[in-house]
Design an enzyme around this catalytic site. Sequence first.
Site, PDB file in Angstrom:
ATOM      1  N   GLU A 118       3.533   5.529   5.482  1.00  0.00           N
ATOM      2  CA  GLU A 118       4.296   6.527   4.744  1.00  0.00           C
ATOM      3  C   GLU A 118       3.652   7.895   4.959  1.00  0.00           C
ATOM      4  O   GLU A 118       2.436   7.997   5.176  1.00  0.00           O
ATOM      5  CB  GLU A 118       4.273   6.154   3.247  1.00  0.00           C
ATOM      6  CG  GLU A 118       4.947   7.177   2.350  1.00  0.00           C
ATOM      7  CD  GLU A 118       5.193   6.661   0.929  1.00  0.00           C
ATOM      8  OE1 GLU A 118       4.817   5.505   0.627  1.00  0.00           O
ATOM      9  OE2 GLU A 118       5.752   7.429   0.128  1.00  0.00           O
ATOM     10  N   ASN A 167       8.073   6.369  -1.561  1.00  0.00           N
ATOM     11  CA  ASN A 167       8.570   7.434  -2.450  1.00  0.00           C
ATOM     12  C   ASN A 167       8.882   8.704  -1.655  1.00  0.00           C
ATOM     13  O   ASN A 167       9.781   9.462  -2.013  1.00  0.00           O
ATOM     14  CB  ASN A 167       7.531   7.739  -3.527  1.00  0.00           C
ATOM     15  CG  ASN A 167       7.282   6.544  -4.444  1.00  0.00           C
ATOM     16  OD1 ASN A 167       8.091   5.625  -4.507  1.00  0.00           O
ATOM     17  ND2 ASN A 167       6.162   6.548  -5.142  1.00  0.00           N
ATOM     18  N   ASN A 177      14.529   3.746  -1.213  1.00  0.00           N
ATOM     19  CA  ASN A 177      13.273   3.119  -1.651  1.00  0.00           C
ATOM     20  C   ASN A 177      13.168   3.126  -3.174  1.00  0.00           C
ATOM     21  O   ASN A 177      13.380   4.171  -3.805  1.00  0.00           O
ATOM     22  CB  ASN A 177      12.083   3.904  -1.090  1.00  0.00           C
ATOM     23  CG  ASN A 177      10.743   3.387  -1.614  1.00  0.00           C
ATOM     24  OD1 ASN A 177      10.322   2.293  -1.253  1.00  0.00           O
ATOM     25  ND2 ASN A 177      10.098   4.159  -2.486  1.00  0.00           N
ATOM     26  N   GLU A 178      12.872   1.979  -3.766  1.00  0.00           N
ATOM     27  CA  GLU A 178      12.575   1.859  -5.210  1.00  0.00           C
ATOM     28  C   GLU A 178      13.476   2.744  -6.067  1.00  0.00           C
ATOM     29  O   GLU A 178      12.985   3.511  -6.901  1.00  0.00           O
ATOM     30  CB  GLU A 178      11.097   2.166  -5.469  1.00  0.00           C
ATOM     31  CG  GLU A 178      10.171   1.153  -4.832  1.00  0.00           C
ATOM     32  CD  GLU A 178       8.713   1.252  -5.284  1.00  0.00           C
ATOM     33  OE1 GLU A 178       8.343   2.244  -5.918  1.00  0.00           O
ATOM     34  OE2 GLU A 178       7.959   0.299  -4.993  1.00  0.00           O
ATOM     35  N   TYR A 211       2.457  -5.223  -6.290  1.00  0.00           N
ATOM     36  CA  TYR A 211       1.022  -4.978  -6.083  1.00  0.00           C
ATOM     37  C   TYR A 211       0.271  -5.659  -7.227  1.00  0.00           C
ATOM     38  O   TYR A 211       0.717  -5.617  -8.372  1.00  0.00           O
ATOM     39  CB  TYR A 211       0.726  -3.478  -6.119  1.00  0.00           C
ATOM     40  CG  TYR A 211       1.396  -2.685  -5.010  1.00  0.00           C
ATOM     41  CD1 TYR A 211       0.797  -2.576  -3.760  1.00  0.00           C
ATOM     42  CD2 TYR A 211       2.615  -2.042  -5.219  1.00  0.00           C
ATOM     43  CE1 TYR A 211       1.401  -1.841  -2.746  1.00  0.00           C
ATOM     44  CE2 TYR A 211       3.221  -1.310  -4.206  1.00  0.00           C
ATOM     45  CZ  TYR A 211       2.606  -1.211  -2.965  1.00  0.00           C
ATOM     46  OH  TYR A 211       3.204  -0.484  -1.961  1.00  0.00           O
ATOM     47  N   GLU A 217       6.915  -4.274   0.440  1.00  0.00           N
ATOM     48  CA  GLU A 217       5.658  -3.674  -0.047  1.00  0.00           C
ATOM     49  C   GLU A 217       4.911  -4.741  -0.824  1.00  0.00           C
ATOM     50  O   GLU A 217       5.411  -5.229  -1.839  1.00  0.00           O
ATOM     51  CB  GLU A 217       5.918  -2.466  -0.957  1.00  0.00           C
ATOM     52  CG  GLU A 217       6.334  -1.228  -0.207  1.00  0.00           C
ATOM     53  CD  GLU A 217       6.393   0.022  -1.101  1.00  0.00           C
ATOM     54  OE1 GLU A 217       5.542   0.157  -2.004  1.00  0.00           O
ATOM     55  OE2 GLU A 217       7.302   0.837  -0.871  1.00  0.00           O
ATOM     56  N   GLN A 263      -0.453  -0.454   2.629  1.00  0.00           N
ATOM     57  CA  GLN A 263       0.081   0.101   3.847  1.00  0.00           C
ATOM     58  C   GLN A 263      -0.879  -0.192   5.000  1.00  0.00           C
ATOM     59  O   GLN A 263      -1.683  -1.105   4.854  1.00  0.00           O
ATOM     60  CB  GLN A 263       0.310   1.592   3.653  1.00  0.00           C
ATOM     61  CG  GLN A 263       1.328   1.869   2.510  1.00  0.00           C
ATOM     62  CD  GLN A 263       1.828   3.309   2.435  1.00  0.00           C
ATOM     63  OE1 GLN A 263       1.609   4.091   3.333  1.00  0.00           O
ATOM     64  NE2 GLN A 263       2.508   3.654   1.345  1.00  0.00           N
TER      65      GLN A 263
HETATM   66  O1  AHR Z   1       2.964   2.190  -1.190  1.00  0.00           O
HETATM   67  C1  AHR Z   1       2.748   3.227  -2.104  1.00  0.00           C
HETATM   68  C2  AHR Z   1       3.976   3.483  -2.959  1.00  0.00           C
HETATM   69  O2  AHR Z   1       4.206   2.359  -3.778  1.00  0.00           O
HETATM   70  C3  AHR Z   1       5.286   3.658  -2.233  1.00  0.00           C
HETATM   71  O3  AHR Z   1       5.490   4.974  -1.834  1.00  0.00           O
HETATM   72  C4  AHR Z   1       6.287   3.270  -3.258  1.00  0.00           C
HETATM   73  O4  AHR Z   1       7.455   2.749  -2.682  1.00  0.00           O
HETATM   74  C5  AHR Z   1       5.567   2.275  -4.148  1.00  0.00           C
HETATM   75  O5  AHR Z   1       5.699   2.571  -5.482  1.00  0.00           O
END
Ligand code: AHR
Length: 492
Positions: A26, A71, A171-172, A243, A291, A348
């Site tokens: 990103e 993001n 995204n999200e 995560y 992700e 990432q």
């Molecule tokens: O990977 C970091 C961030 O985590 C990304 O930009 C977003 O999509 C997620 O919240």
Amino acid sequence: MRAKITIDKNNIIDKIDRRIYGSFIEHLGRAVYEGIYDPEHKDADEMGFRKDVIDLVKALNVPIVRYPGGNFVSGYNWEDGIGDKSKRPRKLDLAWLSLETNQVGIDEFQEWASRVGSEIMMAVNLGTRGPDEARSLIEYCNGKTDTYYANLRRQNGFEKPFDIKLWCLGNEMDGDWQICHKTAEEYGRVATETAKVLKWVDSSIELVACGSSDPNMPTFGEWERVVLNHTYDYVDYLSMHCYYGNKAQNTADFLARAEDMDRFIKTTAKICDEIKEKKNSNKTINLSFDEWNVWYRTKDEEKTIEKWQIAPALLEEKYNFEDALLVGCMLITLQNNCDRVKIACLAQLINVIAPIMTEKNGGAWKQTIFYPYMLSSLYGNGATLNTEVEVGSYKSKEGWDIPYLYTSTIYNEEKDEIVVFAVNRNLNEDISLEINGFDGYKLDKHLELYSDNLNETNDKDNERVKLTNRTIDDKSPINLKKHSWNMLTFKR
Ligand code: AHR
């Protein structure tokens, strides 16, 4: 303690889609600038890409890389990152409160991706923008016609289309941190219309609609249902993000999160099938877990650092040994769910919550999580087998039974090789492993990731957490050390 695994080579879950070993870059922190791109670095190639970083990414054998966000994409104008570099605008990036120089855009990134041997998974901006910009972008990238955007790409020096096959619809979009976040209804509509125009420009592509940004979102479930109600006929995959962290400093419980990931996948797949049934459709929507990682130490940093810096050191999570164990477990979860998860991206790849770190004007090095990711990608190819596991268990904080041995078995027909990935989650005892159903195959390789210290880390001068090639002793049972990650390969 003892454990036994039993397999039958004919009892498979599904073939693994190699794209589950994807990753993500990103425009965030030092991922692009100082990560992949640093024209002043001594190892930079003629385009400004760091060759030492390219070599490390190649070693990971990454099939797809998601780009440019995250993001970031929800405020991004892709046109800012093409053509003459000296004319590219410097802009405020409102996602990470940084300054974007646009010296890298799709023109450069597609070059980098081909240098590391990866395909691009391209995200379009459905925050500040919509179908119009998305259709221009795909014409620029994939267009073969004599039309404005395809010609613009040619003028910029790229006669051959980039031919990007996989596209994310935003995204999200369920999260209020997202630039122009949307309700499920709003997103479902714009995603549908964007999907239509993208596929009209290039019918060979595949599309990913946004699922929830986390299973703990209050709208999880409902978001998926509403979005799929709109998009079902137009998209191919639904995205998942997650995560995990060990804020409570409870390793046993932290390692149990791989089961949360498993439940999250199964619940989301069930929702997809519920909509399939409702629509009486013969099409199955599969999952893109685009992700996933360990991330907790460096959350929300953008709110506390000085604003509008170029490539600030954001989200530079320093991974320790127990993080590598969970990453290994999460890869096992993905492999065991390969019938539904067809795409996944370790988030990432470089500097930002990443297996690879770089130093400005200095070297590049491997974090602890590099190894389970690399070996899963290199050896975890073929069909995942149903593996019966007999082993003791412990209780997670929610009361789930967590088997001490977490494992996947993969049969690679081409190499006629059986590969077992195994994490011993017992923090005090080794496991003596008995295997069943491997008739005619002999243990060929036992690679182990182990440290006595669960908090051990790597840094630029010292790789303390690295692989050990264990000696094969045909006469003794296979030994899996307490809190260790292992890969066993069996050949005839
Ligand atoms: O990977 C970091 C961030 O985590 C990304 O930009 C977003 O999509 C997620 O919240």
